[in-house]
Structure formats: structure tokens, C-alpha cells
Design a protein around this motif. Sequence first.
Motif, mmCIF file in Angstrom:
data_model
loop_
_atom_site.group_PDB
_atom_site.id
_atom_site.type_symbol
_atom_site.label_atom_id
_atom_site.label_comp_id
_atom_site.label_asym_id
_atom_site.label_seq_id
_atom_site.Cartn_x
_atom_site.Cartn_y
_atom_site.Cartn_z
ATOM 1 N N GLN A 168 41.669 49.650 37.144
ATOM 2 C CA GLN A 168 41.012 49.730 38.453
ATOM 3 C C GLN A 168 39.606 50.305 38.313
ATOM 4 O O GLN A 168 39.406 51.349 37.691
ATOM 5 C CB GLN A 168 41.829 50.590 39.410
ATOM 6 C CG GLN A 168 41.249 50.616 40.824
ATOM 7 C CD GLN A 168 42.134 51.391 41.795
ATOM 8 O OE1 GLN A 168 43.086 52.042 41.401
ATOM 9 N NE2 GLN A 168 41.800 51.313 43.067
ATOM 10 N N LEU A 169 38.646 49.606 38.905
ATOM 11 C CA LEU A 169 37.263 50.069 38.922
ATOM 12 C C LEU A 169 36.904 50.494 40.341
ATOM 13 O O LEU A 169 37.148 49.764 41.302
ATOM 14 C CB LEU A 169 36.320 48.950 38.462
ATOM 15 C CG LEU A 169 36.534 48.447 37.021
ATOM 16 C CD1 LEU A 169 35.657 47.222 36.757
ATOM 17 C CD2 LEU A 169 36.240 49.536 36.003
ATOM 18 N N PRO A 186 39.604 38.148 37.481
ATOM 19 C CA PRO A 186 39.947 36.983 38.304
ATOM 20 C C PRO A 186 38.739 36.456 39.081
ATOM 21 O O PRO A 186 37.781 37.186 39.348
ATOM 22 C CB PRO A 186 41.015 37.539 39.271
ATOM 23 C CG PRO A 186 41.530 38.778 38.618
ATOM 24 C CD PRO A 186 40.379 39.334 37.837
ATOM 25 N N VAL A 187 38.797 35.185 39.429
ATOM 26 C CA VAL A 187 37.692 34.536 40.148
ATOM 27 C C VAL A 187 37.583 35.093 41.566
ATOM 28 O O VAL A 187 38.581 35.237 42.276
ATOM 29 C CB VAL A 187 37.903 33.011 40.189
ATOM 30 C CG1 VAL A 187 36.821 32.328 41.028
ATOM 31 C CG2 VAL A 187 37.901 32.451 38.764
ATOM 32 N N ASP A 188 36.354 35.390 41.979
ATOM 33 C CA ASP A 188 36.081 35.832 43.344
ATOM 34 C C ASP A 188 34.713 35.279 43.758
ATOM 35 O O ASP A 188 34.168 34.387 43.095
ATOM 36 C CB ASP A 188 36.142 37.361 43.455
ATOM 37 C CG ASP A 188 35.118 38.061 42.545
ATOM 38 O OD1 ASP A 188 34.230 37.371 41.985
ATOM 39 O OD2 ASP A 188 35.196 39.290 42.392
ATOM 40 N N HIS A 189 34.140 35.806 44.839
ATOM 41 C CA HIS A 189 32.859 35.289 45.322
ATOM 42 C C HIS A 189 31.729 35.516 44.312
ATOM 43 O O HIS A 189 30.783 34.717 44.248
ATOM 44 C CB HIS A 189 32.505 35.943 46.672
ATOM 45 C CG HIS A 189 33.297 35.390 47.817
ATOM 46 N ND1 HIS A 189 34.358 36.058 48.369
ATOM 47 C CD2 HIS A 189 33.192 34.206 48.473
ATOM 48 C CE1 HIS A 189 34.872 35.326 49.342
ATOM 49 N NE2 HIS A 189 34.188 34.199 49.432
ATOM 50 N N TYR A 198 40.504 45.149 38.384
ATOM 51 C CA TYR A 198 40.610 44.973 39.837
ATOM 52 C C TYR A 198 40.015 46.200 40.514
ATOM 53 O O TYR A 198 39.595 47.152 39.854
ATOM 54 C CB TYR A 198 42.076 44.775 40.251
ATOM 55 C CG TYR A 198 42.944 46.007 40.113
ATOM 56 C CD1 TYR A 198 43.237 46.813 41.217
ATOM 57 C CD2 TYR A 198 43.478 46.381 38.875
ATOM 58 C CE1 TYR A 198 44.038 47.932 41.093
ATOM 59 C CE2 TYR A 198 44.275 47.500 38.745
ATOM 60 C CZ TYR A 198 44.560 48.283 39.857
ATOM 61 O OH TYR A 198 45.344 49.403 39.733
ATOM 62 N N GLY A 199 39.965 46.168 41.829
ATOM 63 C CA GLY A 199 39.505 47.332 42.583
ATOM 64 C C GLY A 199 38.188 47.087 43.291
ATOM 65 O O GLY A 199 37.470 46.125 43.020
ATOM 66 N N GLU A 200 37.852 47.996 44.198
ATOM 67 C CA GLU A 200 36.661 47.804 45.032
ATOM 68 C C GLU A 200 35.369 47.871 44.231
ATOM 69 O O GLU A 200 34.341 47.346 44.643
ATOM 70 C CB GLU A 200 36.647 48.828 46.194
ATOM 71 C CG GLU A 200 36.805 50.289 45.784
ATOM 72 C CD GLU A 200 35.462 50.961 45.525
ATOM 73 O OE1 GLU A 200 34.431 50.370 45.881
ATOM 74 O OE2 GLU A 200 35.464 52.069 44.951
ATOM 75 N N GLY A 201 35.417 48.478 43.052
ATOM 76 C CA GLY A 201 34.226 48.525 42.217
ATOM 77 C C GLY A 201 33.842 47.170 41.632
ATOM 78 O O GLY A 201 32.711 46.984 41.166
ATOM 79 N N MET A 202 34.775 46.214 41.675
ATOM 80 C CA MET A 202 34.493 44.875 41.133
ATOM 81 C C MET A 202 33.333 44.220 41.859
ATOM 82 O O MET A 202 32.527 43.506 41.248
ATOM 83 C CB MET A 202 35.733 43.993 41.256
ATOM 84 C CG MET A 202 36.870 44.404 40.342
ATOM 85 S SD MET A 202 36.724 43.660 38.723
ATOM 86 C CE MET A 202 37.278 42.009 39.091
ATOM 87 N N GLY A 203 33.264 44.430 43.160
ATOM 88 C CA GLY A 203 32.202 43.813 43.939
ATOM 89 C C GLY A 203 30.818 44.307 43.576
ATOM 90 O O GLY A 203 29.815 43.675 43.901
ATOM 91 N N LYS A 204 30.747 45.459 42.889
ATOM 92 C CA LYS A 204 29.456 46.035 42.486
ATOM 93 C C LYS A 204 29.031 45.574 41.094
ATOM 94 O O LYS A 204 27.961 45.943 40.618
ATOM 95 C CB LYS A 204 29.546 47.566 42.491
ATOM 96 C CG LYS A 204 30.149 48.170 43.759
ATOM 97 C CD LYS A 204 29.299 47.912 44.984
ATOM 98 C CE LYS A 204 29.725 48.774 46.156
ATOM 99 N NZ LYS A 204 31.145 48.631 46.546
ATOM 100 N N VAL A 261 40.617 35.851 44.280
ATOM 101 C CA VAL A 261 40.608 37.186 44.880
ATOM 102 C C VAL A 261 39.526 37.229 45.950
ATOM 103 O O VAL A 261 38.356 36.941 45.658
ATOM 104 C CB VAL A 261 40.329 38.272 43.826
ATOM 105 C CG1 VAL A 261 40.329 39.646 44.473
ATOM 106 C CG2 VAL A 261 41.364 38.224 42.716
ATOM 107 N N ASP A 262 39.912 37.581 47.134
ATOM 108 C CA ASP A 262 38.960 37.743 48.242
ATOM 109 C C ASP A 262 38.973 39.211 48.646
ATOM 110 O O ASP A 262 39.943 39.705 49.230
ATOM 111 C CB ASP A 262 39.366 36.855 49.426
ATOM 112 C CG ASP A 262 38.263 36.782 50.484
ATOM 113 O OD1 ASP A 262 37.475 37.742 50.589
ATOM 114 O OD2 ASP A 262 38.190 35.760 51.200
#
Length: 988
Positions: A338-339, A403-406, A373-379, A436-437
Motif C-alpha cells: 500500500q502506498l 493494475p491499469v487505472d486512469h 495499491y492505495g491512494e498514493g498510486m494516484g500521485k 482500478v477506478d
Amino acid sequence: MYKAANTRLLLRSLSSNSAASASVPVNPRLASARLALSRPCGAWVGRSSGLVRAAGWSGTRLRFAGARAQIGAAAVPAVERLQRRMATQATEHAFKDILTSLPKPGGGEYGKFYSLPALNDPRIDKLPYSIRILLESAIRNCDNFQVTKNDVEKIIDWENTSPKLAEIPFKPARVLLQDFTGVPAVVDLAAMRDAMAKLGSDANKINPLVPVDLVIDHSVQVDVARSQNAVQANMELEFSRNKERFGFLKWGSSAFQNMLVVPPGSGIVHQVNLEYLGRVVFNTDGILYPDSVVGTDSHTTMIDGLGVAGWGVGGIEAEATMLGQPMSMVLPGVIGFQLTGKLRSGVTATDLVLTVTQMLRKHGVVGKFVEFYGEGMGKLSLADRATIANMSPEYGATMGFFPVDHVTLDYLKLTGRSDETVSMIEAYLRANKMFVDYNEPPAERIYSSYLELDLDEVEPSMSGPKRPHDRVPLKEMKSDWHACLDNKVGFKGFAVPKEQQDKVVKFDFHGQPAEIKHGSVVIAAITSCTNTSNPSVMLGAGLVAKKACELGLEVKPWVKTSLAPGSGVVTKYFLQSGLQEYLNQQGFHTVGYGCTTCIGNSGDLDESVSAAITENDVVAAAVLSGNRNFEGRVHPLTRANYLASPPLVVAYALAGTVDIDFEKEPIGIGKDGKEVYFRDIWPSTEEIAQVVQSSVLPDMFKGTYEAITKGNPMWNQLTVPEASLYSWDSKSTYIHEPPYFKDMTMSPPGPSAVKDAYCLLNFGDSITTDHISPAGSIHKDSPAARYLMERGVDRKDFNSYGSRRGNDEIMARGTFANIRIVNKFLNGEFGPKTIHVPTGEKLYVFDAAMRYKSEGHATIILAGAEYGSGSSRDWAAKGPMLLAIKAVIVKSFERIHRSNLVGMGIIPLCFKAGEDADSLGLTGHERYSIDLPANLSEIRPGQDVTVTTDNGKSFTCTLRFDTEVELAYFNHGGILPYVIRNLAGVQN
């Protein structure tokens, strides 16, 4: 044709009467029915399309005739039932009911896919995304022969089956090669065609059945640096050295189907894979399925950052995959990582990956998947993710999967994939629960174990001086360096006496005074796939160079600086940003597009620098933005090698030493006479982001890759024959017909015991594949050098071991030829020699091995933990086989290397927990006998075997054949003879 083991396995398969009724923890049918009835006998997945097509059933009947003779009349009805069942199953897919249409938003359909949601199994919703890719492959390829419903069930029940080390088959969508590993792979394919012809079968059956992409990227060397003409000059030298190898690969691209060769000068294989070759989702013959890849370079894992499941395998295993053999693998555990948070300003993706590598090494992830995984992925940008995924081999995992996301979709658009393709990818992955969304509530997933990292805690770091997982916080570098000087010789020590640590060596560098001391940087290289695909760290390096130029700092001329971009895109955004001119001013001219310093292709140092180092025993340093820094790898004369981000490479080049505290000491004196500190030249995250935003544009990727397969003029001028069989040149020192199949017959040799073997080498821990089969320069006094000189090759034309991998004679002589290797027989002395036990004579390893062989003696190797870590190098297994090594006894193996040893017919054994050669009182001067049953039916994966010595010692080891399939390979003397006999046994 198929002896006891195959009969046993076939009977076990038949007696189950149904794949679903099998109760053994591994899948014996994989090595039984597959062995007797693989591709030519009936079921193939056509070019990874997932559509099973019938083929050659007369061959099935012929093969069964041979099986009947061995099994006996009582089993014939069962054989006939299996034959009839297979004939039916080859035309009816086991999961046809979940084949689902994927509609286009504007009408029509993208194609059809095997729908995981249609199974209505709640266990699937909790599976890690990486395991879902394995599941989809098993479902799509399920023919109840090569892949059964029982295999599918094992994967669905991953939570319960993975701890039991269950075996599954896996069919990757494609295979990826680079030229160091690709040349021996194509050599083997060519030799296999010859073997097929000699056995009276169709040589053209040896042909890739899945797409194979081969990128020529490992042959360029930094011969010319700090010059505007470096790219052209190095490429000309590359072609002059490697013309024969390149011609051979060009022949292979036309002789073999489904093989794309990307010419030299195009970029680093993993960056090209990320920016161009990676499909994410295939659409073949109207069937949609996830991209997956195995590659003959361990850093194939870089593609995991794009959401494509990929990892490194040995060249031997890759060749079997090309020829349609399912990979037999143990269903892995998955560590959930988890990030959270966000990287602080000034902290780079390189700092992050060195932190992650240290954490995962400590946790222990060998043979496992790591899924982030985790909310840090978006960063994290896609390039940052790819940086972390790239170094999976350094932290020991099979994959480091994102995993693939935006973020993935945005990157696909940036790199020139069409909007329609990206829409198809998103639609398919959403429909099959593989997307993953992060705007949706996180779904519960189960992992084998868990780790967490707050990105805000990551700090600037280096790694070294000898291993990638020995992270050093930047603020501690000076104190750590002094500790290394003091410490005894080892991974963190050089044992330099106190009174010699401050000595300064003065010398003349082309007419100007120069000086070096312990810790002086003599190589500073922005290189390797890990970082050159990441615009933020590359442009960050450019900004450091710019600030330094503006303040009046410059790199000392005796520091060998180089810039080797991973693709032409990097040069385009350097030019767009205007930063290339500042890099040039600091000596970081582009030297070529390929894997250079990180693989050992750093080229020679200036003679004056070399002399200063060698004559004064200076512990010189290299700083590179690579992923590997094992002893002897980067350059023979740089004993301290540090991995760092590209901006840090520039900073250390300017400082000229690793013996500096960047927080307290100035890097140099500026043009105004004032001291310049690290903080004065270090860009903020915001500065870097601004340059990335304005300089990295989609058209750059499109323009670069539209022309990539057209080659360059030197490649296009190569002329090659059109014959399907290769015409071997006995005088060639690059391409040589290997001896693996020379005396091959249709009958497998079966297992053989090891009796009274001598110990050829006695090692400690962390013997890498680079120790076993070095890729770098060929030492002038080595057996390989003698071989070349006897054939009229000048020393200047020796090239590297990596470039000579198509010649088994050289590679056998280069086995265990690393100049930094430590063999206990030599009592602390470094180098590629050993003791011939009967006489006590010290010889080169090759010479000792040949003497043992001529005397009729078998040999073994003793070693410690992590044996075979590092690159997925097939020659690290082929070489020992050619040296007639029969077994390797160690504390633990690296995953790929153990598999490669099996693939070459070498027995891998592990000491029992808590034991090793030292604790058992073994000196290596004993003679060793391994009590292996002569009948393969009595051998089981992971069983205990007894090893005895001639002085009365006896101890128990674990036999590391991990699957029944590996036993079948061993029965045939290796994986390639297995494939040949399998194919040659079917008549048209």
C-alpha cells in the motif's frame, strides 16, 4: 520413446479420468499427457488468440501407439478414451458459455472475451489483479489437455491453493528478447532445426507460435564520450564489432515466423516495450485478452508498471514458450504493497525505488508477486511506476505489478496509442474486472501479506557500493563511505588502512594536471532502463546541469561522463526543453541508444586514469542511474559503484567524489569565487513538473516509433541468406553451432546418479549470474582470450562476453571468469581460478573443469544463499553444463537461475534449513555422491536426497525440482531436448 516417468505420469493422468478429480498438490498431467501429446498431437492456441484449433491427429495416433507399447494392454481402453475425449475437446472450448461480446459505444462490438464476472464466483472479486490475469489466461486456453478446469479452479481458489505451492500452466501472450539473450536463443532455434532434420522430421516445426519481439540494445559501448560525434562513432564501432551477430539476427527475423527485430540504435528494450510494444490488451481474431509477456532479460518486469503482467525467464524457458509449451509455474503468493501520501519536493522516483527495494528485500519476496495499491498510486506517474516495477529482480519478486487505472490510460495516449485503442482497452478491462477506478470505493482484496509506505517518508538516497539493495540515505553518504573504507572486504567494505585513506594520486591528463583519491568518481553515467524512460528524472538531470553551468561549475575532464537515452523520444524532449546543450557542456553528450554502463559496456577509461588507479590501488567510484552495481560489472577498475537518480549522477560528476557531505560541504567554487552547494543546483519538484509539461509531447512518441522498424542505413545494408536452415561457419568466433544436440537420439537419457564427484568451486553467499557468466570485457590472460588469439582475433576486437554469447566455445571458457569472484579454495584471493583437488594445482576454472572431464570425473558446486541472483542469464546454466557440472548444492537459489539449471539438466539441491557447507564441516576437497533414484518414477519434486562424501560424511538435501514438469525436462536431459523429441516424434 518415453520411459518410466512418462509412463507413470500418463497412467496417473488417465486414472483420474477427469481433470477435476486430480488430488495431488501439483499437476502431474502437465508433464504426462503434455509430454506424450503436446502441440503436434492436437491442441494449440493459435498465436495467443485463445481459439483452439485442431491439428495433426494422425500424429496423435502414432504417439499413442508408442505409449500403448509401454503402458501395456490393460491401459489401452483408457488411452483410447483419452484420445476420443481430446478429439472432442479440441473443437469445443471448456468455457465457451462465458464468451461474451464487448460492445462499442457507438454500435457494433470490439470483439469477444472470456468474462470473469460471468462465472458468478465471489472468490474472483477478492483476487489480486495480477492473479486475475493468470486466471483469464487459464480460462481462455482451457482445452482440458494443456490447461484443465482443475487448473482454473486452483487459480480461483488462490487464497487456499497458493500456500500449498500448487502448480499451474501459463501461456504468455508474447515473448521479449534483447540481443545478448536473443542471439543465443536464435542460435538454439537454428540448432534445433538442424536436430529435427537429423532425426528425420520437419525442421520448420521449430518456429515461434507467439509473437516474439527482439530489440537489439545491448551491443553499443561507450567507446567515445564527451563528443558531439559520440552517437555516430559508437554506432560505427558497434556495427564493425557485431556485423556478424546482427546479420544472424536479421536472418532469424526472416527465417522464423512471428519474429520482429527492432534494429540497433532504437533504444533500450524495456523502454521500447513500455512506449511502443506493450499492447495492454490484445485483440486477435476478434478475441480480446490481457497482454502478458515473458522476456529473456530480468528487467522485463518494467512493463508491470503499465499493467501488463511480465517477468524475466531464462532464454531456455523462453524458447520453449515460443514453441508453444505452456510455462509450468508455482501459483505465487502476492504481497499487497500500500502506498499513501506524496513524495516530497526534491525526492525522485529513484529514491523511491531504492527505498522500496530495501523494504521488500527485508520482507522476503523471492518467487512472489508484489501488487501495489492505495491512494498514493494516484500521485505516481506511469514512469514512476515503471521505475519501481523495473527493479523487481533487485528486490527479488517475480513481478512488481501496478493494475491499469486512469494514469495508465493517460500514458497510453501520451505515447501515441490511438483513442480507439485506449477506449477498447478501458472498456475490456472494466468489463472483466481488471481496471482500478480510484474514484470508486476500494473493493476488498486478499493478499498473502501486507506492506505500507508513506511516500512522504522517502528521502534522497543512493545504493551501493556493491549491491542494489544496500541503500544509503544521501545525508549519510560520507560517513557510510568512510565506514566502507574501514570495513573488512565484503559487500560494504574495502579494508583500506587508515594511513592510506587520504592519499592523493597526481597524474598528467592530456597535458593538464589531474588527481584522484579513494572515492574519486571516474565514471558518471546516465544510463539504464530503470530511469531513462522517466522524463521527470531525466529532465531533472538537465536542470542540474543548467544550474551548474549558470553558476560556473564544470565536471573535471578526466571523469568519463555519458548519456545513453532509452529511446529517441528522450533526445526530442531534451532538445525541446533546451537542456541538452547544458548536459553537453558538462560532458553528458548522448553516446548511443541502448543499455551501456549498467550492463558493463562502459568502455575503456583513459589510459592515464587507468594507470593512476591500478598503479596506486585506488578504490575508484562510478555513479550511474542503473539497477545493477555488482562487483566487476560496471567496469573492472571501479570497485565502488553507486546507483543514483540521473540528477544525482550529474551532481556527483560535478563534485568528482563520493566522499562528500552535500548538506555541509560545497560542490565547488562558482565563477564569482563563491562556494556552490548542492541546494544551489537541485531543482524543485515544481520546476521539473513545469519542464515535463511543456517538453514531453505525444507527437514525439508517434514520430519516433513510426520509423523504428525501418532501421538505420547500416542495418538496412546488411544482406542475409533466405534459407530456413542456417549455414554455420566453422571459423566464426561469434556464431557457432552448439553441441547440445550432437549425439541426440529419440530416447531420453533418463536420470543418472552422481558418483564420486569433485567440487569444482566452493562459494559463499550472493554468487550472481554475473559471477557465473560475466557480460563485460574479456580479460587478456583468460582462456577465452587465448581461444580468440589462437584464431587471429586482436585484443582490440575481443568485444564482450555478452556479445559473444552465440559462441559456446567462448562462453564455456568465460564461465566463472568474473575477475571479482571469490572461491573459498583460494583463501581470500579474487579471480577466476580454482584448485584441481587431486593435484592441488591452481588453474583457471575452465582448465580445471576440462582436466576433470578428461579424467572421467564428474564435478559439483558448493555455495551459500541467493545463488544465481541478478540477470536472468541462460549462459549461467549453459556454461556449467558445458563444464560437465552435474549438480549445484546451495543454501538457496534465485528463482530464474534454479529453473535454468533444471533446463540444462543440472541437479539443483538445497541444504536443509540451518545447514550449509561450513556447518557440515565440508571443505570442498571431498568427493561427493548424490543418492538419486535411477528410476524417475521414484523421484518427487522437493523430496529429500542423501549426499555422501568419501570421508564418511553424510547429509540430507532438498531436491529442487519444483514441479513434475521439471522432472520430465530432467528425464530428457533438459527442456530443449524435451521439445525436440516431442515435435520430432510426430510424423506428417
